[in-house]
Design a protein around this motif. Structure first.
Motif, short mmCIF file in Angstrom:
data_model
loop_
_atom_site.label_atom_id
_atom_site.label_comp_id
_atom_site.label_asym_id
_atom_site.label_seq_id
_atom_site.Cartn_x
_atom_site.Cartn_y
_atom_site.Cartn_z
N MET A 1 13.11 -7.06 12.59
CA MET A 1 12.05 -6.08 12.53
C MET A 1 11.80 -5.60 11.10
O MET A 1 10.68 -5.22 10.77
CB MET A 1 12.38 -4.87 13.41
CG MET A 1 12.11 -5.08 14.85
SD MET A 1 10.38 -5.34 15.14
CE MET A 1 10.29 -4.97 16.84
N GLY A 2 12.83 -5.58 10.28
CA GLY A 2 12.69 -5.11 8.91
C GLY A 2 11.74 -5.98 8.09
O GLY A 2 10.95 -5.47 7.29
N THR A 3 11.80 -7.30 8.31
CA THR A 3 10.94 -8.21 7.57
C THR A 3 9.47 -8.03 7.98
O THR A 3 8.59 -8.02 7.12
CB THR A 3 11.36 -9.67 7.84
OG1 THR A 3 12.75 -9.81 7.57
CG2 THR A 3 10.57 -10.62 6.99
N LEU A 4 9.23 -7.84 9.26
CA LEU A 4 7.87 -7.63 9.75
C LEU A 4 7.28 -6.34 9.19
O LEU A 4 6.10 -6.30 8.81
CB LEU A 4 7.86 -7.61 11.27
CG LEU A 4 6.50 -7.50 11.94
CD1 LEU A 4 5.63 -8.69 11.57
CD2 LEU A 4 6.67 -7.42 13.44
N ARG A 5 8.10 -5.31 9.09
CA ARG A 5 7.63 -4.03 8.54
C ARG A 5 7.29 -4.17 7.05
O ARG A 5 6.29 -3.63 6.59
CB ARG A 5 8.69 -2.96 8.75
CG ARG A 5 8.22 -1.58 8.33
CD ARG A 5 9.11 -0.50 8.91
NE ARG A 5 8.69 0.81 8.57
CZ ARG A 5 7.78 1.51 9.22
NH1 ARG A 5 7.19 0.99 10.27
NH2 ARG A 5 7.46 2.72 8.85
N VAL A 6 8.09 -4.91 6.31
CA VAL A 6 7.82 -5.12 4.88
C VAL A 6 6.53 -5.91 4.69
O VAL A 6 5.71 -5.58 3.83
CB VAL A 6 9.02 -5.83 4.20
CG1 VAL A 6 8.66 -6.28 2.80
CG2 VAL A 6 10.23 -4.91 4.18
N ILE A 7 6.32 -6.93 5.50
CA ILE A 7 5.10 -7.73 5.41
C ILE A 7 3.88 -6.86 5.74
O ILE A 7 2.85 -6.93 5.07
CB ILE A 7 5.18 -8.96 6.35
CG1 ILE A 7 6.23 -9.93 5.82
CG2 ILE A 7 3.83 -9.63 6.49
CD1 ILE A 7 6.54 -11.07 6.76
N THR A 8 4.01 -6.01 6.76
CA THR A 8 2.92 -5.11 7.13
C THR A 8 2.62 -4.13 6.00
O THR A 8 1.46 -3.84 5.72
CB THR A 8 3.27 -4.35 8.42
OG1 THR A 8 3.65 -5.28 9.43
CG2 THR A 8 2.10 -3.53 8.92
N GLN A 9 3.64 -3.63 5.34
CA GLN A 9 3.44 -2.70 4.24
C GLN A 9 2.76 -3.39 3.05
O GLN A 9 1.91 -2.79 2.38
CB GLN A 9 4.77 -2.09 3.80
CG GLN A 9 5.31 -1.09 4.77
CD GLN A 9 6.70 -0.59 4.40
OE1 GLN A 9 7.43 -1.25 3.64
NE2 GLN A 9 7.08 0.55 4.95
N ILE A 10 3.11 -4.63 2.79
CA ILE A 10 2.47 -5.37 1.69
C ILE A 10 0.99 -5.59 2.00
O ILE A 10 0.13 -5.41 1.13
CB ILE A 10 3.21 -6.70 1.45
CG1 ILE A 10 4.58 -6.43 0.85
CG2 ILE A 10 2.40 -7.61 0.53
CD1 ILE A 10 5.48 -7.64 0.77
N ILE A 11 0.67 -5.96 3.24
CA ILE A 11 -0.73 -6.13 3.65
C ILE A 11 -1.47 -4.81 3.53
O ILE A 11 -2.62 -4.76 3.07
CB ILE A 11 -0.80 -6.71 5.07
CG1 ILE A 11 -0.26 -8.13 5.09
CG2 ILE A 11 -2.22 -6.66 5.61
CD1 ILE A 11 -0.09 -8.71 6.48
N TYR A 12 -0.82 -3.72 3.91
CA TYR A 12 -1.41 -2.39 3.83
C TYR A 12 -1.75 -2.03 2.38
O TYR A 12 -2.84 -1.52 2.09
CB TYR A 12 -0.42 -1.39 4.42
CG TYR A 12 -0.91 0.04 4.49
CD1 TYR A 12 -1.87 0.42 5.41
CD2 TYR A 12 -0.38 1.01 3.65
CE1 TYR A 12 -2.30 1.73 5.49
CE2 TYR A 12 -0.80 2.32 3.73
CZ TYR A 12 -1.76 2.68 4.65
OH TYR A 12 -2.18 3.96 4.72
N ILE A 13 -0.86 -2.31 1.47
CA ILE A 13 -1.09 -2.02 0.05
C ILE A 13 -2.24 -2.86 -0.49
O ILE A 13 -3.10 -2.37 -1.23
CB ILE A 13 0.20 -2.24 -0.76
CG1 ILE A 13 1.23 -1.16 -0.40
CG2 ILE A 13 -0.08 -2.23 -2.26
CD1 ILE A 13 2.61 -1.41 -0.95
N LEU A 14 -2.29 -4.14 -0.11
CA LEU A 14 -3.39 -5.00 -0.55
C LEU A 14 -4.74 -4.52 -0.01
O LEU A 14 -5.75 -4.55 -0.72
CB LEU A 14 -3.13 -6.44 -0.14
CG LEU A 14 -1.95 -7.14 -0.83
CD1 LEU A 14 -1.73 -8.52 -0.24
CD2 LEU A 14 -2.18 -7.21 -2.32
N ILE A 15 -4.76 -4.06 1.23
CA ILE A 15 -5.99 -3.52 1.81
C ILE A 15 -6.40 -2.25 1.07
O ILE A 15 -7.59 -2.04 0.79
CB ILE A 15 -5.83 -3.27 3.32
CG1 ILE A 15 -5.81 -4.61 4.07
CG2 ILE A 15 -6.93 -2.37 3.87
CD1 ILE A 15 -5.53 -4.50 5.55
N CYS A 16 -5.44 -1.40 0.73
CA CYS A 16 -5.75 -0.18 0.00
C CYS A 16 -6.38 -0.49 -1.35
O CYS A 16 -7.38 0.13 -1.75
CB CYS A 16 -4.49 0.65 -0.22
SG CYS A 16 -3.84 1.41 1.26
#
Length: 80
Positions: A1-16
């Motif tokens: 689950m930790g890896t999925l959360r990190v990937i989601t956060q990276i996508i979130y930052i790119l969208i921002c």
């Protein structure tokens, strides 16, 4: 689950970042003070066909990225 959360956060930052750039590149919607004083009509050929131009594409991309931003904000605030 930790890896999925990190990937989601990276996508979130790119969208921002992409959303910020898109919003800053767009022109203002208002006619300005001169248009309000002279009574200039806002129904022009350009305003009617704006959806097929770069401005229309940027506006659509902004709406899509804003939706993704909201969804990812909710997902990242879940305790998983």
């Amino acid at each position: 689950m930790g890896t999925l959360r990190v990937i989601t956060q990276i996508i979130y930052i790119l969208i921002c970042i992409a959303l910020t750039v898109l919003v800053l590149k767009q022109e203002g919607k208002g006619d300005g003070l001169s248009g309000a004083i002279t009574g200039a009509a806002s129904e022009t050929y350009w305003s009617k066909n704006k959806g097929r131009s770069l401005e229309g594409t940027m506006e659509t991309a902004t709406k899509v990225l804003a939706g993704a931003f909201i969804v990812l904000s909710v997902v990242l605030n879940l305790n998983w």
